[in-house]
Design an enzyme around this catalytic site. Structure first.
Site, PDB file in Angstrom:
ATOM      1  N   ASN A 210      37.728  48.100  34.818  1.00 37.27           N
ATOM      2  CA  ASN A 210      36.045  49.046  34.138  1.00 37.27           C
ATOM      3  C   ASN A 210      36.839  50.200  35.326  1.00 37.27           C
ATOM      4  O   ASN A 210      37.345  50.799  36.042  1.00 37.27           O
ATOM      5  CB  ASN A 210      35.292  48.420  34.351  1.00 37.27           C
ATOM      6  N   ASP A 279      33.102  41.043  34.653  1.00 39.49           N
ATOM      7  CA  ASP A 279      31.594  40.321  34.817  1.00 39.49           C
ATOM      8  C   ASP A 279      32.845  38.669  33.572  1.00 39.49           C
ATOM      9  O   ASP A 279      32.413  37.370  33.273  1.00 39.49           O
ATOM     10  CB  ASP A 279      30.956  40.293  32.331  1.00 39.49           C
ATOM     11  N   ILE A 307      27.949  37.419  41.789  1.00 42.22           N
ATOM     12  CA  ILE A 307      27.659  37.550  43.293  1.00 42.22           C
ATOM     13  C   ILE A 307      26.598  37.544  44.009  1.00 42.22           C
ATOM     14  O   ILE A 307      25.365  36.955  44.880  1.00 42.22           O
ATOM     15  CB  ILE A 307      29.009  38.617  43.445  1.00 42.22           C
ATOM     16  N   LYS A 337      16.783  43.002  34.740  1.00 40.59           N
ATOM     17  CA  LYS A 337      18.183  42.139  35.614  1.00 40.59           C
ATOM     18  C   LYS A 337      17.666  42.181  37.106  1.00 40.59           C
ATOM     19  O   LYS A 337      17.825  41.294  37.715  1.00 40.59           O
ATOM     20  CB  LYS A 337      19.222  43.735  36.009  1.00 40.59           C
TER      21      LYS A 337
HETATM   22  O1  C5P Z   1      24.500  42.159  34.989  1.00 39.63           O
HETATM   23  P1  C5P Z   1      25.147  43.603  35.735  1.00 39.63           P
HETATM   24  O2  C5P Z   1      26.897  43.666  35.738  1.00 39.63           O
HETATM   25  O3  C5P Z   1      24.749  44.889  35.082  1.00 39.63           O
HETATM   26  O4  C5P Z   1      24.438  43.687  36.996  1.00 39.63           O
HETATM   27  C1  C5P Z   1      24.731  44.426  37.993  1.00 39.63           C
HETATM   28  C2  C5P Z   1      24.589  44.057  39.306  1.00 39.63           C
HETATM   29  O5  C5P Z   1      24.652  43.324  39.923  1.00 39.63           O
HETATM   30  C3  C5P Z   1      25.068  45.085  40.147  1.00 39.63           C
HETATM   31  O6  C5P Z   1      24.677  45.202  41.540  1.00 39.63           O
HETATM   32  C4  C5P Z   1      26.423  44.605  40.453  1.00 39.63           C
HETATM   33  O7  C5P Z   1      27.442  44.688  41.806  1.00 39.63           O
HETATM   34  C5  C5P Z   1      25.897  42.758  40.671  1.00 39.63           C
HETATM   35  N1  C5P Z   1      27.252  41.981  39.569  1.00 39.63           N
HETATM   36  C6  C5P Z   1      27.615  41.016  40.967  1.00 39.63           C
HETATM   37  N2  C5P Z   1      28.545  40.054  39.670  1.00 39.63           N
HETATM   38  C7  C5P Z   1      28.913  40.151  38.900  1.00 39.63           C
HETATM   39  C8  C5P Z   1      27.590  40.743  38.056  1.00 39.63           C
HETATM   40  C9  C5P Z   1      27.314  41.870  38.474  1.00 39.63           C
HETATM   41  O8  C5P Z   1      27.438  41.743  41.987  1.00 39.63           O
HETATM   42  N3  C5P Z   1      29.689  39.281  38.508  1.00 39.63           N
END
Ligand code: C5P
Length: 396
Positions: A210, A279, A307, A337
């Site tokens: 991305n 994702d 994570i 979230k």
């Molecule tokens: O679900 P989304 O990606 O929008 O969530 C954003 C938050 O989750 C951010 O803090 C991002 O660093 C964390 N995140 C993560 N691991 C993932 C997806 C998002 O730690 N696989």
């Protein structure tokens, strides 16, 4: 002692019997979060070995102005610039005399002359030498130049005399060194930050990723160091320089980012998930480059680990801060979230404005509050974010 976190201390040892106490002093300074490098005069090496100081500081000890190898690694001028504090302990009457006259006839006196860091001197000498007018005049010269004089203490001396001239104890020198620096908002806190994108391999030459630039995470890392924190930055592939005093760990994909994160959770106080983690990743990574023989191709993607959610599930959970880069319904998606991932704080922002930009506009959300931070440069906004985090830590 928290104000010594990330501080760079050049410990200059001169030839007095108290030099042996520098082993303990080095240990205490490092324990307080400082980085220590050591320079010794020739006479000092008669009292404590450079090998001992090297083992304790974990760094090569600087002994000689004309050492080609040492100069090729970190030269004396570079070292003088590197330091936040030059601490001379013990400082003999001779060394004090030499620096009060601006002499630069060994590596340590040269660095004292070349540095613009704070300079502290811990005198150690026989009580009669201490009382001598020459010493008093030389020390007054140093005080006039803004040097800090630590001690000496009074008591029994190695030569059998009793009186002023003993070097202060390592714990006192630690305390006094610490008092020279302000305590930051996040002094002594261990902060782990993820940043940048992740890359999920399709085959040896292609990947899914991305547009994340990593700028927000790097700004937060730099500002957290400035606020006195110890910072570990787990970074996806970005094109940015590592901020000073930040421990950076490079990873490529989400699985590696998760492993590196969990490895650093044992003493983490605050985790900030800024990374734009992919994702999904390809279910299979082809061993050879995929050929474009068919008109259509299908990739099967599987979900990556989340994570930040894994961190929030830990038994010994740090204060967990997330980001939500949204294109619509920014605040309500952010709130969702925050709850779903069990975060303590979340910064919601507009993905189309934020990615790759130097500025950002965010709404800060907690379980009980919502506030808009003033929009601006990512470093300035990072400072405001850390202020909110520090306030929340103080309250928790
Ligand atoms: O679900 P989304 O990606 O929008 O969530 C954003 C938050 O989750 C951010 O803090 C991002 O660093 C964390 N995140 C993560 N691991 C993932 C997806 C998002 O730690 N696989």
């Amino acid at each position: 002692m928290l104000s010594l976190t990330n501080k760079r201390i050049l410990l200059g040892i001169t030839g007095g019997i108290a030099a042996y106490k520098c082993a303990e002093l080095t240990r205490l300074l490092i324990k307080a979060g400082a980085e220590v490098r050591v320079a010794m005069t020739k006479a000092a090496t008669e009292f404590i070995t450079p090998l001992t100081m090297q083992a304790l500081s974990g760094q090569r000890v600087h002994l000689d102005l004309l050492d080609i190898d040492a100069e090729a690694a970190m030269g004396h001028i570079e070292l003088a610039r590197w330091a936040d504090l030059v601490l001379i302990a013990p400082a003999t009457a001779d060394f004090i005399a030499r620096i009060s006259h601006g002499q630069a006839n060994d590596i340590l006196s040269t660095m004292v002359l070349a540095t613009s860091a704070k300079i502290a001197v811990a005198p150690a000498m026989n009580q009669a030498m201490w009382a001598d007018d020459s010493t008093t005049t030389n020390l007054n010269t140093l005080v006039d130049r803004g040097y800090h004089i630590f001690g000496p203490a009074e008591g029994e001396q190695a030569c059998g005399d009793v009186g002023p001239g003993r070097m202060l104890e390592p714990a006192q020198l630690l305390e006094l060194s610490s008092s020279l620096f302000e305590t930051g908002l996040l002094a002594g806190k261990n902060i782990v930050i993820t940043g940048g994108p992740t890359r999920e391999a399709i085959d040896p030459v292609r990947f899914i990723s991305n547009h994340s630039s990593g700028k927000m995470a790097y700004a937060l890392a730099a500002e957290a160091v400035a606020a006195g924190a110890k910072v570990t930055l787990i970074s996806g592939p970005v094109n940015l320089a590592t901020p000073d005093s930040v421990h950076r760990i490079d990873v490529v994909n989400a699985a590696q980012m998760l492993d590196a994160t969990l490895e650093h959770m044992s003493n983490c106080d605050v985790f900030i998930g800024v990374a734009a983690v992919a994702d999904y990743r390809p279910a299979e990574v082809e061993a050879q480059k995929i050929k474009k023989s068919d008109e259509q191709m299908q990739l099967t993607l599987i979900k990556n680990p989340d994570i930040i959610s894994e961190v929030a599930k830990l038994d010994r959970k740090p204060f967990v801060v997330g980001f939500a880069a949204e294109t619509n319904d920014i605040v309500s998606n952010g709130k969702d979230k925050l709850t779903r991932k069990n975060l303590d704080m979340l910064f919601a922002n507009n993905a189309t404005e934020t990615f790759n930009s130097d500025s950002i506009s965010v709404t800060a959300l907690t379980k009980t509050s919502e506030s808009e931070l003033s929009a601006g440069n990512k470093n300035v906004v990072a400072r405001n974010m850390l202020q909110l985090i520090a306030t929340a830590l103080g309250a928790s």
